[in-house]
Motif scaffolding. Structure first.
Motif, PDB file in Angstrom:
ATOM      1  N   ASN A   6      10.352  29.362 -24.056  1.00 30.85           N
ATOM      2  CA  ASN A   6      11.428  28.658 -23.353  1.00 30.85           C
ATOM      3  C   ASN A   6      11.717  29.252 -21.976  1.00 30.85           C
ATOM      4  O   ASN A   6      12.218  28.553 -21.088  1.00 30.85           O
ATOM      5  N   MET A   7      11.406  30.532 -21.789  1.00 32.22           N
ATOM      6  CA  MET A   7      11.675  31.207 -20.524  1.00 32.22           C
ATOM      7  C   MET A   7      10.470  31.225 -19.594  1.00 32.22           C
ATOM      8  O   MET A   7      10.471  31.959 -18.599  1.00 32.22           O
ATOM      9  N   GLU A   8       9.436  30.458 -19.903  1.00 35.09           N
ATOM     10  CA  GLU A   8       8.220  30.476 -19.098  1.00 35.09           C
ATOM     11  C   GLU A   8       8.507  30.093 -17.644  1.00 35.09           C
ATOM     12  O   GLU A   8       8.019  30.753 -16.714  1.00 35.09           O
ATOM     13  N   ASP A   9       9.276  29.048 -17.434  1.00 31.28           N
ATOM     14  CA  ASP A   9       9.539  28.586 -16.062  1.00 31.28           C
ATOM     15  C   ASP A   9      10.301  29.639 -15.255  1.00 31.28           C
ATOM     16  O   ASP A   9       9.973  29.898 -14.081  1.00 31.28           O
ATOM     17  N   ASP A  10      11.307  30.258 -15.864  1.00 27.43           N
ATOM     18  CA  ASP A  10      12.079  31.278 -15.141  1.00 27.43           C
ATOM     19  C   ASP A  10      11.222  32.498 -14.820  1.00 27.43           C
ATOM     20  O   ASP A  10      11.321  33.073 -13.723  1.00 27.43           O
ATOM     21  N   LEU A  11      10.378  32.891 -15.765  1.00 19.13           N
ATOM     22  CA  LEU A  11       9.508  34.045 -15.505  1.00 19.13           C
ATOM     23  C   LEU A  11       8.513  33.742 -14.395  1.00 19.13           C
ATOM     24  O   LEU A  11       8.215  34.604 -13.561  1.00 19.13           O
ATOM     25  N   GLU A  12       7.987  32.532 -14.388  1.00 21.54           N
ATOM     26  CA  GLU A  12       7.066  32.147 -13.322  1.00 21.54           C
ATOM     27  C   GLU A  12       7.778  32.134 -11.967  1.00 21.54           C
ATOM     28  O   GLU A  12       7.202  32.521 -10.941  1.00 21.54           O
ATOM     29  N   THR A  13       9.029  31.694 -11.950  1.00 19.20           N
ATOM     30  CA  THR A  13       9.793  31.685 -10.692  1.00 19.20           C
ATOM     31  C   THR A  13      10.012  33.098 -10.166  1.00 19.20           C
ATOM     32  O   THR A  13       9.841  33.369  -8.968  1.00 19.20           O
ATOM     33  N   VAL A  14      10.387  34.019 -11.063  1.00 20.41           N
ATOM     34  CA  VAL A  14      10.575  35.412 -10.642  1.00 20.41           C
ATOM     35  C   VAL A  14       9.261  36.010 -10.139  1.00 20.41           C
ATOM     36  O   VAL A  14       9.229  36.728  -9.126  1.00 20.41           O
ATOM     37  N   LYS A  15       8.189  35.721 -10.840  1.00 18.39           N
ATOM     38  CA  LYS A  15       6.880  36.236 -10.411  1.00 18.39           C
ATOM     39  C   LYS A  15       6.502  35.718  -9.031  1.00 18.39           C
ATOM     40  O   LYS A  15       6.014  36.472  -8.172  1.00 18.39           O
ATOM     41  N   GLN A  16       6.743  34.419  -8.785  1.00 19.34           N
ATOM     42  CA  GLN A  16       6.402  33.844  -7.480  1.00 19.34           C
ATOM     43  C   GLN A  16       7.279  34.430  -6.372  1.00 19.34           C
ATOM     44  O   GLN A  16       6.784  34.714  -5.262  1.00 19.34           O
ATOM     45  N   MET A  17       8.548  34.633  -6.639  1.00 25.48           N
ATOM     46  CA  MET A  17       9.424  35.232  -5.621  1.00 25.48           C
ATOM     47  C   MET A  17       8.992  36.652  -5.282  1.00 25.48           C
ATOM     48  O   MET A  17       8.996  37.057  -4.107  1.00 25.48           O
ATOM     49  N   ARG A  18       8.610  37.432  -6.298  1.00 25.66           N
ATOM     50  CA  ARG A  18       8.141  38.797  -6.015  1.00 25.66           C
ATOM     51  C   ARG A  18       6.851  38.787  -5.193  1.00 25.66           C
ATOM     52  O   ARG A  18       6.670  39.605  -4.278  1.00 25.66           O
TER      53      ARG A  18
END
Length: 562
Positions: free
Chosen positions: A43-55
């Motif tokens: 369920n948290m895949e999208d949020d984790l991908e967003t954090v990864k892209q921002m970093r």
């Protein structure tokens, strides 16, 4: 000698800190799977991908300062959310595979690495303030809108540095850190940004042609902000202040000599660039040596100034050496070094004690958590034991009730007592019949004897009396009026209620006459011409049976009642 020209209204911007690439996706997802579930991680895949892209975007330079500013603001918000949900440290239970590394903004060869999200937050806030200063520096301050934009950007940069100083620097300085994110450096940069914002406002006042009184007030405000940068850290007495003041004065003079020599060098380079003796060489007809001496003589004043500057510098260096010795003697640097080493040992011991206490607290927490789990498991086991015993008790009670019900049913088959009219049927234990004795009025055990009527109770077979017929004994002769012998054992051919066959007379009974061939009983051997057999010669036929069947013997079934 011409004085060097100085640029006016020079503004300063801060460079960003550099970092190395790291992966936040896998450690954070693994932490979610371990402490929550695989479903939560999905369920948290999208949020984790967003954090990864921002970093990843933070690691790369950006073409637009505004987009870079927005990126840093969003990433800082994400870090604030992550801080309360993902503990990042060297602890095994935490996210311990993430190591943040950042370089010093002023010394690129210095770097710091920590397993601490506060270092990441400090670096992001520092870069946000640096971007704001760059936005202010890129504004066109020749226009009113440009001055306003620059002033607002410098104020935003000062606010970011204030946030770094008050809330993040102390937490980021726990482990290895760089000087640019320290409390002192953040405070200095905050004041610098505020001074530059006031300078922009001062330029706006001058460009608008405001009165001199207003311009002087703004200038005084700028001046009051700048001296705070040079205030001494320590409070000194008179003697110490004089030694320190003399040393500082000598250092400032050395700096001024360096600036003067730099101006002389620039002037010498400018004269060399403009000096062209080729036309003079082509036009002269005399000796070239005289021409060269004359042209080189123009550099003698500058050479003399450089020599004087170097000599003054040497004298100043000897003076600084003497003042430094006096400073070391007054402030006792050896004792200071010893005290510093002692303080370092005390701090190291305190840190070791703190870590020991922290480890003990963690062990205590683990013990109580394990104890709580053990208590929970014991309560569950007790509950399961009680429930199992309740189920077993209920099953045993049901089995016992079924056995008792089956025993009662089996006892009711052979032990049924068929009572006479007016008597209720009773159940008895198998093999034992409980009934009332007609003579003694009490219940006796054993099989009930056949109940036979005496001859006195017989009724003539052809009686015309209106009285109801009385039951009689069909097997009792007149010779034996007494009560028959009770039969306590049932004959093999005796009637059973469940057989459905009428009872047959036993061959062992005594019928008052010996049997012989052709004998058919006294009823059929009556005297000729006589319609009524002699009294007492034989029992009357059963022609007067009541329709209700109430005179059947108690041991008979309802076979004859049908």
């Amino acid at each position: 000698m011409a004085a060097p020209t100085m640029a006016v209204n020079v503004m300063l911007a801060i460079h960003e800190k550099k970092t190395v690439s790291i992966d936040l996706y896998r450690p954070l997802r693994q932490y979610i799977v371990i402490h929550y579930s695989e479903r939560e991680a999905q369920n948290m895949e999208d949020d984790l991908e967003t954090v990864k892209q921002m970093r990843n975007d933070v690691e790369k330079p950006s073409d637009s300062l505004e987009s870079r500013r927005d990126l840093l603001q969003n990433y800082y918000k994400a870090l604030c959310v992550m801080e309360s949900r993902f503990p990042i440290s060297s602890e095994k239970e935490h996210v311990h595979t993430v190591n943040f590394t950042w370089y010093d903004a002023f010394k690129q060869n210095k770097k710091a690495s920590q397993q601490n999200i506060h270092l990441e937050k400090a670096a992001v806030v520092f870069n946000l303030a640096a971007i704001q200063s760059q936005i202010a520096l890129s504004a066109d301050r020749t226009t009113a809108n440009g001055l306003k934009q620059a002033c607002n950007a410098f104020q935003a940069a000062a606010g970011a540095f204030a946030l770094l100083r008050d809330n993040i620097s102390m937490k980021a300085s726990v482990g290895q850190s760089t000087l640019d994110v320290s409390v002192e450096c953040a405070g200095m940069l905050e004041r610098l940004m505020l001074a530059q914002a006031q300078e922009c406002f001062f330029e706006k006042v001058i460009s608008d042609g405001k009165p001199d009184s207003l311009c002087s007030k703004v200038a005084r405000q700028i001046e009051s902000a700048l001296p705070s940068l040079a205030r001494p850290i320590m409070s000194l007495d008179g003697n110490e202040d004089a030694i320190v003041g003399a040393l500082k004065q000598s250092l400032r003079q050395l700096e001024m000599l360096g600036s003067e020599r730099a101006g002389l060098e620039d002037m010498l380079k400018e004269m060399k660039r403009k000096d062209d003796i080729l036309p003079k060489l082509m036009a002269t007809s005399g000796s070239y040596e005289d021409l060269f001496k004359k042209e080189l003589g123009k550099y003698d004043p500058i050479c003399q100034e450089v020599a004087r500057n170097v000599e003054a510098q040497e004298q100043l260096l000897r003076q600084i050496q003497a003042q430094n010795d006096a400073y070391a003697k007054v402030f006792n640097l050896e004792d200071y070094k010893a005290a510093r080493a002692k303080g370092y040992k005390q701090i190291s011991a305190a840190i070791a004690k703190y870590r020991e206490i922290r480890d003990n607290i963690n062990e205590g927490l683990k013990f109580y958590v394990t104890l709580q789990d053990a208590i929970t498991n014991l309560k569950q086991q007790c509950s399961d034991f009680v429930m199992t015993r309740n189920i077993q008790c209920r099953d045993m009670m049901e089995d016992l009730q079924r056995q008792l019900a089956g025993l009662s049913f089996n006892n009711s088959k052979p032990g049924f007592n068929y009572s006479s009219h007016g008597q209720s049927t009773q159940r008895a234990v198998p093999g034992v019949s409980t009934h009332s004795d007609p003579q003694h009025g009490q219940q006796t055990g054993g099989p009930h004897p056949p109940y036979y009527r005496t001859s006195e109770q017989s009724v003539p077979p052809y009686s015309t009396s209106s009285a109801p017929a009385q039951p009689h004994n069909a097997y009792t002769g007149p010779q034996n009026p007494q009560q028959p012998h009770p039969y306590y054992a049932q004959a093999p051919s005796s009637y059973h209620p469940s057989s459905g066959v009428p009872p047959q007379p036993s061959v062992s009974h005594d019928y008052s006459q010996p049997p012989f061939p052709g004998w058919r009983g006294p009823y059929y051997n009556a005297m000729p011409g006589s319609h009524t057999p002699p009294a007492g010669s034989h029992p009357p036929p059963p022609y007067h049976i009541s329709p209700s069947g109430e005179y059947y013997p108690p041991q008979q079934s309802g076979f004859y009642k049908q």
